[in-house]
Design a protein around this motif. Sequence first.
Motif, PDB file in Angstrom:
ATOM      1  N   PRO A   1       0.839  -1.197   0.000  1.00 12.45           N
ATOM      2  CA  PRO A   1       0.000   0.000   0.000  1.00 12.45           C
ATOM      3  C   PRO A   1       0.878   1.252   0.000  1.00 12.45           C
ATOM      4  CG  PRO A   1      -0.037  -1.043   2.166  1.00 12.45           C
ATOM      5  CD  PRO A   1       0.767  -1.934   1.261  1.00 12.45           C
ATOM      6  N   ALA A   2       0.377   2.309  -0.625  1.00 13.30           N
ATOM      7  CA  ALA A   2       1.137   3.556  -0.713  1.00 13.30           C
ATOM      8  C   ALA A   2       0.202   4.742  -0.578  1.00 13.30           C
ATOM      9  CB  ALA A   2       1.878   3.617  -2.043  1.00 13.30           C
ATOM     10  N   CYS A   3       0.751   5.884  -0.225  1.00 10.73           N
ATOM     11  CA  CYS A   3      -0.022   7.123  -0.191  1.00 10.73           C
ATOM     12  C   CYS A   3       0.902   8.320  -0.364  1.00 10.73           C
ATOM     13  CB  CYS A   3      -0.844   7.238   1.088  1.00 10.73           C
ATOM     14  SG  CYS A   3       0.140   7.560   2.539  1.00 10.73           S
ATOM     15  N   ILE A   4       0.285   9.447  -0.682  1.00 12.75           N
ATOM     16  CA  ILE A   4       1.019  10.704  -0.814  1.00 12.75           C
ATOM     17  C   ILE A   4       0.731  11.532   0.436  1.00 12.75           C
ATOM     18  CG2 ILE A   4       1.171  12.865  -2.134  1.00 12.75           C
ATOM     19  CD1 ILE A   4       0.216  11.190  -4.613  1.00 12.75           C
ATOM     20  N   VAL A   5       1.762  12.128   1.018  1.00  9.89           N
ATOM     21  CA  VAL A   5       1.578  13.053   2.145  1.00  9.89           C
ATOM     22  C   VAL A   5       2.226  14.365   1.722  1.00  9.89           C
ATOM     23  CG1 VAL A   5       2.086  13.537   4.568  1.00  9.89           C
ATOM     24  CG2 VAL A   5       1.605  11.184   3.859  1.00  9.89           C
TER      25      VAL A   5
ATOM     26  N   ALA B   1      -0.737  18.867   4.590  1.00  9.49           N
ATOM     27  CA  ALA B   1      -0.234  18.023   5.680  1.00  9.49           C
ATOM     28  C   ALA B   1       0.427  18.793   6.823  1.00  9.49           C
ATOM     29  CB  ALA B   1       0.757  16.995   5.113  1.00  9.49           C
ATOM     30  N   GLY B   2       0.944  19.973   6.540  1.00 10.42           N
ATOM     31  CA  GLY B   2       1.615  20.728   7.603  1.00 10.42           C
ATOM     32  C   GLY B   2       2.876  20.038   8.107  1.00 10.42           C
ATOM     33  N   LYS B   3       3.563  19.302   7.211  1.00  4.64           N
ATOM     34  CA  LYS B   3       4.824  18.671   7.616  1.00  4.64           C
ATOM     35  C   LYS B   3       5.786  19.755   8.089  1.00  4.64           C
ATOM     36  CE  LYS B   3       5.046  16.898   3.443  1.00  4.64           C
ATOM     37  NZ  LYS B   3       5.552  16.223   2.216  1.00  4.64           N
TER      38      LYS B   3
END
Length: 173
Positions: free
Chosen positions: A63-67, A90-92
């Motif tokens: 599984p993968a996602c974009i942040v 995301a406020g990384k």
Amino acid sequence: MPAWFKPDLFVPSVTGIDLADLKARGLAGLCFDLDNTLVPWNTADVSREIMDWFAQVHAAGLPACIVTNAGGQRVSVVSEMLGVPAVVWAGKPSVTAFLAGAKLMRVHPARVAMVGDQLFTDILGAKRAGMFTILVAPITPRDFATTKILRLAERFFLRRWRREGLIPPGYRS
Ligand SMILES: [Mg+2]
């Protein structure tokens, strides 16, 4: 202090990531930064190479996602092209979005690899969330003005890690 944002792995680009190696390390999910990691900064230009590589990620059952700190139509376009969900605005380096990414994938954060091009957002935040971290070289030298300032600090630490032999040859100039 550098330990807070010292990547576990340095890879020149996303397509150079060895999926079998990640699985061997017990990793079971992948989070990706968007700008200058998957696409050139502020574009939705997904390359053929990235498309093909994501086909391998899906085939491997990971599984993968974009942040991403970005949002809007551009993120939706990339998300759809790659067939992975996105956590936007995301406020990384805040940990919240990284944990949301792990939850989306139903993978414990300790078994997630975060892939990004910035030490003080992608790597710092993911490490705070307890993730494995992979630093890639930015696709283009284009960035936000504020990012350009952070790049100066990044270069300082990259030089140091290169001297320590942590960075493979050909990683980035
Ligand atoms: Mg980036």
